[in-house]
Design a protein around this motif. Structure first.
Motif, mmCIF file in Angstrom:
data_model
loop_
_atom_site.group_PDB
_atom_site.id
_atom_site.type_symbol
_atom_site.label_atom_id
_atom_site.label_comp_id
_atom_site.label_asym_id
_atom_site.label_seq_id
_atom_site.Cartn_x
_atom_site.Cartn_y
_atom_site.Cartn_z
ATOM 1 N N LEU A 1 -5.641 20.885 8.880
ATOM 2 C CA LEU A 1 -6.814 21.353 8.140
ATOM 3 C C LEU A 1 -7.768 20.201 7.872
ATOM 4 C CD1 LEU A 1 -5.183 23.809 5.554
ATOM 5 C CD2 LEU A 1 -6.329 24.363 7.706
ATOM 6 N N LEU A 2 -9.046 20.489 7.957
ATOM 7 C CA LEU A 2 -10.091 19.507 7.709
ATOM 8 C C LEU A 2 -10.082 19.102 6.243
ATOM 9 C CD1 LEU A 2 -12.583 18.033 8.934
ATOM 10 C CD2 LEU A 2 -13.946 20.014 8.234
ATOM 11 N N ASP A 3 -10.152 17.791 5.996
ATOM 12 C CA ASP A 3 -10.201 17.268 4.630
ATOM 13 C C ASP A 3 -11.175 16.103 4.602
ATOM 14 O OD1 ASP A 3 -9.486 16.999 1.896
ATOM 15 O OD2 ASP A 3 -8.109 15.373 2.413
ATOM 16 N N GLY A 4 -12.379 16.354 4.139
ATOM 17 C CA GLY A 4 -13.401 15.312 4.173
ATOM 18 C C GLY A 4 -13.803 15.013 5.594
ATOM 19 N N THR A 5 -13.698 13.753 5.991
ATOM 20 C CA THR A 5 -14.046 13.362 7.359
ATOM 21 C C THR A 5 -12.804 13.138 8.220
ATOM 22 O OG1 THR A 5 -14.206 11.049 6.652
ATOM 23 C CG2 THR A 5 -16.246 12.334 6.690
ATOM 24 N N HIS B 1 -5.981 18.285 18.916
ATOM 25 C CA HIS B 1 -5.966 18.827 17.558
ATOM 26 C C HIS B 1 -7.174 18.366 16.758
ATOM 27 C CE1 HIS B 1 -4.076 14.941 17.633
ATOM 28 N NE2 HIS B 1 -3.984 14.859 16.326
ATOM 29 N N ALA B 2 -7.660 17.142 17.037
ATOM 30 C CA ALA B 2 -8.825 16.596 16.343
ATOM 31 C C ALA B 2 -10.127 17.138 16.927
ATOM 32 C CB ALA B 2 -8.800 15.074 16.426
ATOM 33 N N LYS B 3 -10.242 17.108 18.234
ATOM 34 C CA LYS B 3 -11.495 17.520 18.880
ATOM 35 C C LYS B 3 -11.757 19.018 18.751
ATOM 36 C CE LYS B 3 -11.880 13.707 22.163
ATOM 37 N NZ LYS B 3 -11.844 13.286 23.570
ATOM 38 N N ALA B 4 -10.695 19.812 18.617
ATOM 39 C CA ALA B 4 -10.884 21.251 18.409
ATOM 40 C C ALA B 4 -11.541 21.524 17.063
ATOM 41 C CB ALA B 4 -9.542 21.977 18.490
ATOM 42 N N ILE B 5 -11.430 20.581 16.140
ATOM 43 C CA ILE B 5 -12.106 20.679 14.847
ATOM 44 C C ILE B 5 -13.507 20.097 14.936
ATOM 45 C CG2 ILE B 5 -12.056 19.981 12.415
ATOM 46 C CD1 ILE B 5 -9.005 19.781 12.644
ATOM 47 N N LEU B 6 -13.597 18.865 15.446
ATOM 48 C CA LEU B 6 -14.864 18.143 15.464
ATOM 49 C C LEU B 6 -15.932 18.863 16.281
ATOM 50 C CD1 LEU B 6 -16.441 15.609 14.637
ATOM 51 C CD2 LEU B 6 -15.533 14.483 16.686
ATOM 52 N N ALA B 7 -15.537 19.492 17.364
ATOM 53 C CA ALA B 7 -16.505 20.121 18.269
ATOM 54 C C ALA B 7 -17.362 21.168 17.572
ATOM 55 C CB ALA B 7 -15.774 20.747 19.454
ATOM 56 N N PHE B 8 -16.813 21.801 16.549
ATOM 57 C CA PHE B 8 -17.502 22.917 15.909
ATOM 58 C C PHE B 8 -18.154 22.554 14.578
ATOM 59 C CE2 PHE B 8 -14.441 24.656 18.846
ATOM 60 C CZ PHE B 8 -15.148 25.675 19.470
ATOM 61 N N GLN B 9 -18.198 21.259 14.269
ATOM 62 C CA GLN B 9 -18.854 20.817 13.044
ATOM 63 C C GLN B 9 -20.356 20.635 13.277
ATOM 64 O OE1 GLN B 9 -16.977 20.952 10.302
ATOM 65 N NE2 GLN B 9 -15.359 21.540 11.766
ATOM 66 N N THR C 1 -0.658 20.034 7.940
ATOM 67 C CA THR C 1 -0.119 20.741 6.777
ATOM 68 C C THR C 1 1.149 21.533 7.077
ATOM 69 O OG1 THR C 1 -1.502 22.683 7.194
ATOM 70 C CG2 THR C 1 -2.416 20.956 5.759
ATOM 71 N N ASP C 2 1.339 21.925 8.333
ATOM 72 C CA ASP C 2 2.497 22.734 8.718
ATOM 73 C C ASP C 2 2.882 22.401 10.150
ATOM 74 O OD1 ASP C 2 2.661 25.190 6.524
ATOM 75 O OD2 ASP C 2 0.621 24.483 6.862
ATOM 76 N N MET C 3 4.172 22.528 10.451
ATOM 77 C CA MET C 3 4.601 22.224 11.816
ATOM 78 C C MET C 3 5.919 22.903 12.143
ATOM 79 S SD MET C 3 6.113 18.355 11.492
ATOM 80 C CE MET C 3 6.570 18.428 13.205
ATOM 81 N N GLU D 1 -4.748 32.945 11.095
ATOM 82 C CA GLU D 1 -6.132 32.675 10.686
ATOM 83 C C GLU D 1 -6.578 33.480 9.454
ATOM 84 O OE1 GLU D 1 -9.662 31.206 13.520
ATOM 85 O OE2 GLU D 1 -9.280 33.353 13.627
ATOM 86 N N PRO D 2 -6.150 34.739 9.327
ATOM 87 C CA PRO D 2 -6.600 35.519 8.169
ATOM 88 C C PRO D 2 -6.060 35.005 6.818
ATOM 89 C CG PRO D 2 -5.899 36.987 9.937
ATOM 90 C CD PRO D 2 -5.458 35.613 10.322
ATOM 91 N N VAL D 3 -5.013 34.164 6.846
ATOM 92 C CA VAL D 3 -4.425 33.726 5.572
ATOM 93 C C VAL D 3 -4.569 32.231 5.325
ATOM 94 C CG1 VAL D 3 -2.745 35.598 5.641
ATOM 95 C CG2 VAL D 3 -2.110 33.356 6.545
ATOM 96 N N VAL D 4 -5.114 31.500 6.296
ATOM 97 C CA VAL D 4 -5.201 30.042 6.161
ATOM 98 C C VAL D 4 -6.554 29.631 5.597
ATOM 99 C CG1 VAL D 4 -5.301 27.870 7.431
ATOM 100 C CG2 VAL D 4 -3.549 29.546 7.975
ATOM 101 N N GLY D 5 -6.520 28.695 4.660
ATOM 102 C CA GLY D 5 -7.740 28.139 4.109
ATOM 103 C C GLY D 5 -8.425 29.076 3.134
ATOM 104 N N LEU D 6 -9.598 28.638 2.700
ATOM 105 C CA LEU D 6 -10.425 29.422 1.799
ATOM 106 C C LEU D 6 -11.693 29.831 2.534
ATOM 107 C CD1 LEU D 6 -10.117 27.134 -1.338
ATOM 108 C CD2 LEU D 6 -8.829 29.219 -0.852
#
Length: 242
Positions: free
Chosen positions: A101-105, A136-144, A110-112, A235-240
């Protein structure tokens, strides 16, 4: 008052997986904060149960923070849904599976679910990582947003890296990411982004990692489909709501 609180919390964040314990003088030197201030802050955290002090006088995080972490974990990734889904994906893929999960920069694992194979990728729960290397990192960064990516590049001294931007554009187009030997030698990764509940932003990623020879060629389409199917569950239950 708020400035004092900010300073105290900044000291608390120095306790990491890489540096889990600190002496007062050691922490004062590392942060540039006066010894007396560090001593007072750490003693106060210990008195309130957030740190513990060993016989050598070194401080480390207490179980009180673990307890609070469990509350946060249940809020962001309910174990009764997430863990069985990750376990099933690890069984199906034969590889280590992890949720970040993204946290700041940065992002945090969180789970494995560990691969049962003898040769496997290893990551620790709570491990924090930068967003510029690994599927795992680029799949997040690409959509920021563009401004967020620009900030990341400045922090990692990759400003103006046209090749990285080209890679991220491909991730956005494909909807998934595949990397080879970026985060670790001999390791390949596959990951899909995780969207917020309102579908407005990417808040994390679901990844598979293992030896390069097993995450290549004909295995990729099968594993991507397995990742997407698992994402539908968690996805429906993860994060806020982002």
């Amino acid at each position: 008052m708020l400035k004092t609180l900010d300073s105290a919390l900044a000291l608390l964040t120095r306790f990491t997986l890489q540096e889990p314990s600190w002496g007062v003088r050691e922490l004062a030197k590392a942060t540039g904060v006066h010894y007396a201030v560090v001593h007072r802050v750490l003693a106060s955290f210990a008195e309130n149960g957030f740190l513990r002090q060993d016989s050598a006088g070194r401080y480390s995080l207490s179980l009180r923070l673990f307890e609070l972490g469990q509350v946060a974990h249940r809020t962001f990734a309910p174990s009764d849904v997430v863990q069985p889904a990750l376990d099933a994906l690890a069984q199906t893929s034969g590889e280590t599976v992890f949720l970040s999960l993204l946290d700041g920069t940065d992002a945090v694992c969180t789970d494995m679910a560990q691969s049962q194979q003898q040769l496997r990728f290893s990551i620790e729960l709570g491990q924090r990582f930068a967003l510029v290397a690994g599927a795992h990192a680029k799949a997040i960064l690409a959509f920021q947003p563009d401004a967020f990516r620009a900030t990341i590049y400045q922090h990692t001294q990759t400003a103006g890296d046209a090749k990285l931007e080209e890679q991220l554009a491909k991730v956005r187009a494909d909807g998934w990411c595949h990397t080879r030997e970026e985060a670790a030698a001999t390791v390949a990764g596959l990951a899909v982004p995780l969207w917020s509940r309102d579908r407005r932003s990417v808040i994390g990623s679901l990844g598979i990692a293992g030896p390069v020879q097993r995450l290549d060629g004909e295995a990729i389409p099968r594993l991507i489909e397995a990742l997407k199917k698992t994402r539908e569950t968690i996805e429906p239950v993860v994060g806020l709501t982002g």
